[in-house]
Design a protein around this motif. Sequence first.
Motif, PDB file in Angstrom:
ATOM      1  N   ALA A   1      -0.673  15.588  47.295  1.00  0.00           N
ATOM      2  CA  ALA A   1      -0.897  16.915  46.640  1.00  0.00           C
ATOM      3  C   ALA A   1       0.341  17.743  46.957  1.00  0.00           C
ATOM      4  CB  ALA A   1      -2.237  17.408  47.352  1.00  0.00           C
ATOM      5  N   ASN A   2       1.563  17.520  46.354  1.00  0.00           N
ATOM      6  CA  ASN A   2       2.608  18.484  46.486  1.00  0.00           C
ATOM      7  C   ASN A   2       3.168  18.632  45.133  1.00  0.00           C
ATOM      8  OD1 ASN A   2       3.984  15.828  45.897  1.00  0.00           O
ATOM      9  ND2 ASN A   2       4.477  15.449  48.181  1.00  0.00           N
ATOM     10  N   ARG A   3       4.259  19.305  45.157  1.00  0.00           N
ATOM     11  CA  ARG A   3       4.912  19.492  43.717  1.00  0.00           C
ATOM     12  C   ARG A   3       5.267  18.614  42.836  1.00  0.00           C
ATOM     13  NH1 ARG A   3       5.578  24.812  42.892  1.00  0.00           N
ATOM     14  NH2 ARG A   3       5.446  26.406  44.725  1.00  0.00           N
ATOM     15  N   ALA A   4       5.777  17.474  43.472  1.00  0.00           N
ATOM     16  CA  ALA A   4       6.181  16.301  42.807  1.00  0.00           C
ATOM     17  C   ALA A   4       4.888  15.445  42.509  1.00  0.00           C
ATOM     18  CB  ALA A   4       7.044  15.200  43.830  1.00  0.00           C
ATOM     19  N   GLY A   5       3.864  15.202  43.202  1.00  0.00           N
ATOM     20  CA  GLY A   5       2.542  14.391  42.844  1.00  0.00           C
ATOM     21  C   GLY A   5       1.972  15.375  41.749  1.00  0.00           C
ATOM     22  N   VAL A   6       1.973  16.706  41.606  1.00  0.00           N
ATOM     23  CA  VAL A   6       1.239  17.493  40.718  1.00  0.00           C
ATOM     24  C   VAL A   6       2.215  17.269  39.375  1.00  0.00           C
ATOM     25  CG1 VAL A   6       0.891  19.726  39.858  1.00  0.00           C
ATOM     26  CG2 VAL A   6       0.302  19.097  42.142  1.00  0.00           C
ATOM     27  N   ALA A   7       3.409  17.295  39.413  1.00  0.00           N
ATOM     28  CA  ALA A   7       4.285  17.053  38.323  1.00  0.00           C
ATOM     29  C   ALA A   7       3.834  15.669  37.693  1.00  0.00           C
ATOM     30  CB  ALA A   7       5.770  17.175  38.511  1.00  0.00           C
ATOM     31  N   PHE A   8       3.793  14.346  38.477  1.00  0.00           N
ATOM     32  CA  PHE A   8       3.316  13.269  37.875  1.00  0.00           C
ATOM     33  C   PHE A   8       1.943  13.359  37.318  1.00  0.00           C
ATOM     34  CE2 PHE A   8       1.192   9.246  38.487  1.00  0.00           C
ATOM     35  CZ  PHE A   8       2.369   8.209  37.948  1.00  0.00           C
ATOM     36  N   SER A   9       1.063  13.881  38.139  1.00  0.00           N
ATOM     37  CA  SER A   9      -0.500  14.061  37.667  1.00  0.00           C
ATOM     38  C   SER A   9      -0.569  14.602  36.301  1.00  0.00           C
ATOM     39  CB  SER A   9      -1.165  14.705  38.699  1.00  0.00           C
ATOM     40  OG  SER A   9      -1.244  13.890  39.903  1.00  0.00           O
ATOM     41  N   ARG A  10       0.388  15.767  36.029  1.00  0.00           N
ATOM     42  CA  ARG A  10       0.219  16.225  34.780  1.00  0.00           C
ATOM     43  C   ARG A  10       0.707  15.468  33.561  1.00  0.00           C
ATOM     44  NH1 ARG A  10       2.543  22.226  36.874  1.00  0.00           N
ATOM     45  NH2 ARG A  10       0.978  23.026  37.984  1.00  0.00           N
ATOM     46  N   ALA A  11       1.668  14.834  34.038  1.00  0.00           N
ATOM     47  CA  ALA A  11       1.984  13.910  32.798  1.00  0.00           C
ATOM     48  C   ALA A  11       1.470  12.704  32.397  1.00  0.00           C
ATOM     49  CB  ALA A  11       3.742  13.349  33.109  1.00  0.00           C
ATOM     50  N   PHE A  12       0.750  12.093  33.850  1.00  0.00           N
ATOM     51  CA  PHE A  12      -0.276  11.079  33.634  1.00  0.00           C
ATOM     52  C   PHE A  12      -1.540  11.465  32.834  1.00  0.00           C
ATOM     53  CE2 PHE A  12      -3.956   8.390  35.367  1.00  0.00           C
ATOM     54  CZ  PHE A  12      -3.443   7.342  34.873  1.00  0.00           C
ATOM     55  N   ILE A  13      -2.122  12.683  33.113  1.00  0.00           N
ATOM     56  CA  ILE A  13      -3.221  13.012  32.411  1.00  0.00           C
ATOM     57  C   ILE A  13      -2.988  13.535  31.115  1.00  0.00           C
ATOM     58  CG2 ILE A  13      -5.015  14.932  32.333  1.00  0.00           C
ATOM     59  CD1 ILE A  13      -4.927  14.863  35.614  1.00  0.00           C
ATOM     60  N   ALA A  14      -1.865  13.986  30.687  1.00  0.00           N
ATOM     61  CA  ALA A  14      -1.709  14.509  29.341  1.00  0.00           C
ATOM     62  C   ALA A  14      -1.489  13.405  28.552  1.00  0.00           C
ATOM     63  CB  ALA A  14      -0.415  15.420  29.428  1.00  0.00           C
ATOM     64  N   SER A  15      -0.788  12.291  28.955  1.00  0.00           N
ATOM     65  CA  SER A  15      -0.584  11.102  27.935  1.00  0.00           C
ATOM     66  C   SER A  15      -2.128  10.302  27.962  1.00  0.00           C
ATOM     67  CB  SER A  15       0.223  10.156  28.571  1.00  0.00           C
ATOM     68  OG  SER A  15       0.190   9.527  29.836  1.00  0.00           O
ATOM     69  N   SER A  16      -2.686  10.417  29.212  1.00  0.00           N
ATOM     70  CA  SER A  16      -4.262   9.614  29.153  1.00  0.00           C
ATOM     71  C   SER A  16      -5.209  10.421  28.222  1.00  0.00           C
ATOM     72  CB  SER A  16      -4.733   9.542  30.405  1.00  0.00           C
ATOM     73  OG  SER A  16      -3.778   9.067  31.343  1.00  0.00           O
ATOM     74  N   LEU A  17      -5.143  11.648  28.197  1.00  0.00           N
ATOM     75  CA  LEU A  17      -6.041  12.478  27.180  1.00  0.00           C
ATOM     76  C   LEU A  17      -5.803  12.424  25.843  1.00  0.00           C
ATOM     77  CD1 LEU A  17      -7.103  15.565  29.231  1.00  0.00           C
ATOM     78  CD2 LEU A  17      -8.310  13.656  28.679  1.00  0.00           C
ATOM     79  N   TRP A  18      -4.518  12.404  25.508  1.00  0.00           N
ATOM     80  CA  TRP A  18      -3.957  12.181  24.307  1.00  0.00           C
ATOM     81  C   TRP A  18      -4.347  10.627  23.667  1.00  0.00           C
ATOM     82  CZ3 TRP A  18      -2.337  16.185  21.483  1.00  0.00           C
ATOM     83  CH2 TRP A  18      -1.707  15.982  20.625  1.00  0.00           C
ATOM     84  N   LEU A  19      -4.447   9.535  24.478  1.00  0.00           N
ATOM     85  CA  LEU A  19      -4.853   8.455  24.187  1.00  0.00           C
ATOM     86  C   LEU A  19      -6.314   8.463  23.783  1.00  0.00           C
ATOM     87  CD1 LEU A  19      -4.230   5.381  23.544  1.00  0.00           C
ATOM     88  CD2 LEU A  19      -4.649   5.096  25.955  1.00  0.00           C
ATOM     89  N   ALA A  20      -7.003   8.801  24.726  1.00  0.00           N
ATOM     90  CA  ALA A  20      -8.545   8.747  24.644  1.00  0.00           C
ATOM     91  C   ALA A  20      -9.171   9.840  23.885  1.00  0.00           C
ATOM     92  CB  ALA A  20      -9.124   8.898  26.142  1.00  0.00           C
ATOM     93  N   SER A  21      -8.556  10.900  23.695  1.00  0.00           N
ATOM     94  CA  SER A  21      -9.274  11.768  22.979  1.00  0.00           C
ATOM     95  C   SER A  21      -8.234  12.563  22.092  1.00  0.00           C
ATOM     96  CB  SER A  21     -10.035  12.802  23.752  1.00  0.00           C
ATOM     97  OG  SER A  21     -10.874  13.895  23.275  1.00  0.00           O
ATOM     98  N   PRO A  22      -7.825  12.042  20.873  1.00  0.00           N
ATOM     99  CA  PRO A  22      -6.811  12.810  19.904  1.00  0.00           C
ATOM    100  C   PRO A  22      -7.580  13.955  19.480  1.00  0.00           C
ATOM    101  CG  PRO A  22      -7.772  10.964  19.138  1.00  0.00           C
ATOM    102  CD  PRO A  22      -8.195  10.653  20.382  1.00  0.00           C
ATOM    103  N   PRO A  23      -6.825  15.086  18.954  1.00  0.00           N
ATOM    104  CA  PRO A  23      -7.555  16.193  18.277  1.00  0.00           C
ATOM    105  C   PRO A  23      -8.105  15.598  16.912  1.00  0.00           C
ATOM    106  CG  PRO A  23      -5.089  16.731  18.827  1.00  0.00           C
ATOM    107  CD  PRO A  23      -5.316  15.271  19.046  1.00  0.00           C
TER     108      PRO A  23
END
Length: 308
Positions: free
Chosen positions: A29-51
Amino acid sequence: MRPQNGLRAGLASALTSAFVRPIANAIPANRAGVAFSRAFIASSLWLASPPLKGSRIEPGIRGEWVRAPGTSEGNAVVLYIHGSGYALCSARTHRGLTTRVSAGTGLPVFACEYRLAPRHRFPSAADDVRAAYDRLLDQGYRRILVAGDSAGGHLAVDLAAQLLRERREPPAALALFSPLFDVTFGLAAQRERMSPDPMISAAAAARLVGLYTVDADLASARLRFAFDDIKGFPPTIIQAGGLEMLAADAIELARALRRAGADCELDVVPGQMHVFQALTRFIPEAAPAMERACRFLTGNLPAIVRAA
């Protein structure tokens, strides 16, 4: 169809538990971890739930406008508040949800962008949500519905409660998907002891949310909801997955709202994960749950609005 649907949900849960949960629990739970999490979740949601195809996305002030095909214009709107621990995600990552809320309600959706932790702490996100609500009123919207997931659900409840405390008109209705209720994650930890959440542990989720609440009094009325001092809370539907730890939060939030006299519908769907409504490509139960939530919202939309 139900057995096949159950098998697909079970497979999705098993894969999430095997691959996503270890990553989520290991990320610091630090800045590097948050940055990784943001990218990971963004790509996961785009795959699982496209607009939803055919939807229009337009920029707005601290957010974006989402209009699914067939959206009607008028003085009614949905304010959507995204989740992910006050530190992750955005209006863009949640287009799979917001386009479907627009389609299900037939209304434009304004997806609020609020400031994220760790750079911005409590109550910055809540203040930004309130500002978005006030802007919608200033733009002539008099019938406002609110929907939100996870931490966005907590922000939605805070918004309605604050408006009522100020004796101002609250949203017409709320739809909350896997809402966070207990920011200490005590309820989640209790449920986790019965069955682990497929996505993340209570301890890891608490560390993430703690980036936002680190300097705050967790017993304050803005974070620990009691509803003792307010009346007239808007009709609310709460949905959660039976496998997630925040099902405990959903149940307790529903109890608290009902004790306060609110019309609250609780929908805990067996075998489902956190914000399963977003997993449209993999979870057959996602679409019916979203339809139920949207029917609840529009069913509580007033037909006649008092002049401003």
